[in-house]
Design a protein around this motif. Sequence first.
Motif, short mmCIF file in Angstrom:
data_model
loop_
_atom_site.label_atom_id
_atom_site.label_comp_id
_atom_site.label_asym_id
_atom_site.label_seq_id
_atom_site.Cartn_x
_atom_site.Cartn_y
_atom_site.Cartn_z
N LEU A 57 0.82 -1.21 0.00
CA LEU A 57 0.00 0.00 0.00
C LEU A 57 0.86 1.26 0.00
CD1 LEU A 57 -2.72 1.56 0.51
CD2 LEU A 57 -2.31 1.16 2.95
N LEU A 58 0.46 2.21 -0.87
CA LEU A 58 1.04 3.55 -0.81
C LEU A 58 0.01 4.60 -0.41
CD1 LEU A 58 2.79 2.02 -3.27
CD2 LEU A 58 3.84 4.29 -3.34
N ALA A 59 -1.23 4.45 -0.89
CA ALA A 59 -2.24 5.46 -0.60
C ALA A 59 -3.63 4.91 -0.88
CB ALA A 59 -2.00 6.71 -1.44
N ASP A 60 -4.61 5.47 -0.19
CA ASP A 60 -6.02 5.15 -0.43
C ASP A 60 -6.78 6.44 -0.68
OD1 ASP A 60 -8.57 3.83 -0.43
OD2 ASP A 60 -8.82 4.42 1.67
N ASP A 61 -7.49 6.53 -1.78
CA ASP A 61 -8.40 7.62 -2.11
C ASP A 61 -7.72 8.87 -2.65
OD1 ASP A 61 -11.25 8.31 -2.22
OD2 ASP A 61 -10.70 9.90 -0.85
N LEU A 62 -6.62 9.31 -2.02
CA LEU A 62 -5.87 10.47 -2.50
C LEU A 62 -4.43 10.05 -2.75
CD1 LEU A 62 -5.89 14.10 -1.15
CD2 LEU A 62 -3.73 12.89 -1.40
N THR A 63 -3.96 10.22 -3.99
CA THR A 63 -2.62 9.79 -4.35
C THR A 63 -1.83 10.96 -4.94
OG1 THR A 63 -3.23 7.49 -4.74
CG2 THR A 63 -1.27 8.28 -5.85
N ILE A 64 -0.61 11.13 -4.45
CA ILE A 64 0.28 12.21 -4.88
C ILE A 64 1.24 11.66 -5.92
CG2 ILE A 64 1.96 13.92 -4.12
CD1 ILE A 64 0.82 13.39 -1.22
N VAL A 65 1.27 12.29 -7.08
CA VAL A 65 2.17 11.87 -8.15
C VAL A 65 3.15 13.00 -8.46
CG1 VAL A 65 2.38 11.06 -10.52
CG2 VAL A 65 0.42 10.34 -9.12
N GLY A 66 4.42 12.76 -8.16
CA GLY A 66 5.47 13.72 -8.46
C GLY A 66 6.45 13.11 -9.44
N THR A 67 7.68 13.59 -9.41
CA THR A 67 8.73 13.04 -10.26
C THR A 67 9.93 12.68 -9.41
OG1 THR A 67 9.52 15.29 -10.72
CG2 THR A 67 8.04 14.28 -12.33
N ASP A 68 10.67 11.66 -9.85
CA ASP A 68 11.88 11.27 -9.14
C ASP A 68 13.07 12.06 -9.65
OD1 ASP A 68 12.60 10.13 -11.57
OD2 ASP A 68 12.13 8.08 -10.94
N GLU A 69 14.29 11.70 -9.19
CA GLU A 69 15.48 12.45 -9.57
C GLU A 69 15.78 12.38 -11.06
OE1 GLU A 69 16.62 8.33 -8.12
OE2 GLU A 69 15.31 9.97 -7.49
N ASN A 70 15.18 11.41 -11.75
CA ASN A 70 15.38 11.27 -13.20
C ASN A 70 14.25 11.88 -14.02
OD1 ASN A 70 17.82 9.75 -12.86
ND2 ASN A 70 16.57 7.96 -12.36
N GLY A 71 13.31 12.52 -13.35
CA GLY A 71 12.18 13.13 -14.03
C GLY A 71 11.06 12.18 -14.38
N ASN A 72 11.10 10.95 -13.86
CA ASN A 72 10.04 9.97 -14.12
C ASN A 72 8.92 10.10 -13.08
OD1 ASN A 72 11.53 8.75 -16.27
ND2 ASN A 72 12.79 7.70 -14.73
N LEU A 73 7.70 9.76 -13.48
CA LEU A 73 6.57 9.84 -12.57
C LEU A 73 6.73 8.86 -11.41
CD1 LEU A 73 3.58 10.13 -15.06
CD2 LEU A 73 4.68 11.96 -13.77
N ALA A 74 6.47 9.36 -10.21
CA ALA A 74 6.61 8.52 -9.01
C ALA A 74 5.49 8.86 -8.03
CB ALA A 74 7.96 8.74 -8.34
N VAL A 75 5.02 7.86 -7.30
CA VAL A 75 3.95 8.02 -6.32
C VAL A 75 4.55 8.14 -4.92
CG1 VAL A 75 1.94 6.93 -5.26
CG2 VAL A 75 2.28 6.80 -7.73
N HIS A 76 4.11 9.16 -4.19
CA HIS A 76 4.56 9.35 -2.81
C HIS A 76 3.60 8.67 -1.84
CE1 HIS A 76 7.71 12.36 -3.65
NE2 HIS A 76 6.92 12.75 -4.63
N PRO A 77 4.10 7.88 -0.91
CA PRO A 77 3.22 7.25 0.08
C PRO A 77 2.60 8.30 0.99
CG PRO A 77 5.52 6.87 0.63
CD PRO A 77 5.51 7.51 -0.73
N THR A 78 1.36 8.06 1.44
CA THR A 78 0.68 9.02 2.31
C THR A 78 0.32 8.43 3.66
OG1 THR A 78 -1.42 8.46 1.23
CG2 THR A 78 -0.24 10.41 0.43
N SER A 79 -0.43 7.32 3.69
CA SER A 79 -0.92 6.78 4.96
C SER A 79 -1.20 5.29 4.83
CB SER A 79 -2.22 7.50 5.38
OG SER A 79 -2.85 6.84 6.45
N PRO A 80 -0.98 4.50 5.91
CA PRO A 80 -1.28 3.06 5.86
C PRO A 80 -2.76 2.73 6.07
CG PRO A 80 -0.35 3.62 7.98
CD PRO A 80 -0.32 4.87 7.17
N GLU A 81 -3.61 3.74 6.16
CA GLU A 81 -5.03 3.50 6.42
C GLU A 81 -5.83 3.36 5.13
OE1 GLU A 81 -5.64 5.74 10.73
OE2 GLU A 81 -6.42 6.67 8.90
#
Length: 278
Positions: free
Chosen positions: A132-156
């Motif tokens: 699990l990384l996220a439920d209902d609300l997911t944050i999508v940023g970029t990593d150091e190489n400029g690729n799309l990456a998902v940031h974990p938010t909560s274990p709930e």
Amino acid sequence: MNLTAILPDFLTEIKIKTAKLTSELVDATSRGVLWQAALGRFLLDIPEVGRYLVEDGRRVVIDALPQAADEEVIRCFRMAPLSALLYQRNIPVFHAAAAAMPNREECILLAGDSGAGKSTLLVELLQRGWRLLADDLTIVGTDENGNLAVHPTSPEVVLWSNAVEKLGLTKTNNTSGRQVLSWSDRFVSKPLPLCAVYWLAVKTQDGFQLSELEGVKRFQAMGLLAYNSHIADALFDPKEYFRQAAVFAQSIPLYRLCRPRGCWSADKLADMVEGNII
């Protein structure tokens, strides 16, 4: 209330405090049912919980009602107030769950409107060894190489009680009809590359359908799948939105996953996702 535990790890520089808030932004330029937005500011009033003021993507003020439980105040912050904070920083937020594949350092989004079955499918996958990384609300940023990456938010994960029962999980007596489940043992604590998006929908036709979207529909998806698109419209810089929408459309496959109305389908949908990825 433990304010340090509210934010994802990559937002630790954000200042959060508690204070009394007024009910109006006098210079508001956009309004919703419970929210108001002005230049650099966003105010949300949640009945029976409290008010949240988000400023310049850097500061948050929380005015919780005395009867509101700390857990509920934090849980509500991780919805519209957190999305407003990120939109002020021009970071995309999707109405989606995020799950990481077993034995692979990649993840997928399970996107869709409320009631589409995102959280139910997420838990079905968790029971199969996904993480699990996220439920209902997911944050999508970029990593150091400029690729799309998902940031974990909560274990709930929040599920309706009938879904909890059908998934074979322990059901509690909850008058709200919803149950909060903790998956701390399956929670991913670092950003992971995003490899696919599955856009869930409920249809009246018989059978299940899985199809890949092409062309302009991929470009439009970022707006259609945004977490509260009205707030995004009010806060996200338009030029930056179009730039990121183009990156999103060109980077990853986007699938439409449709299920028939009125039947239990979490196991079938999980089979289709796993079969498509493998």
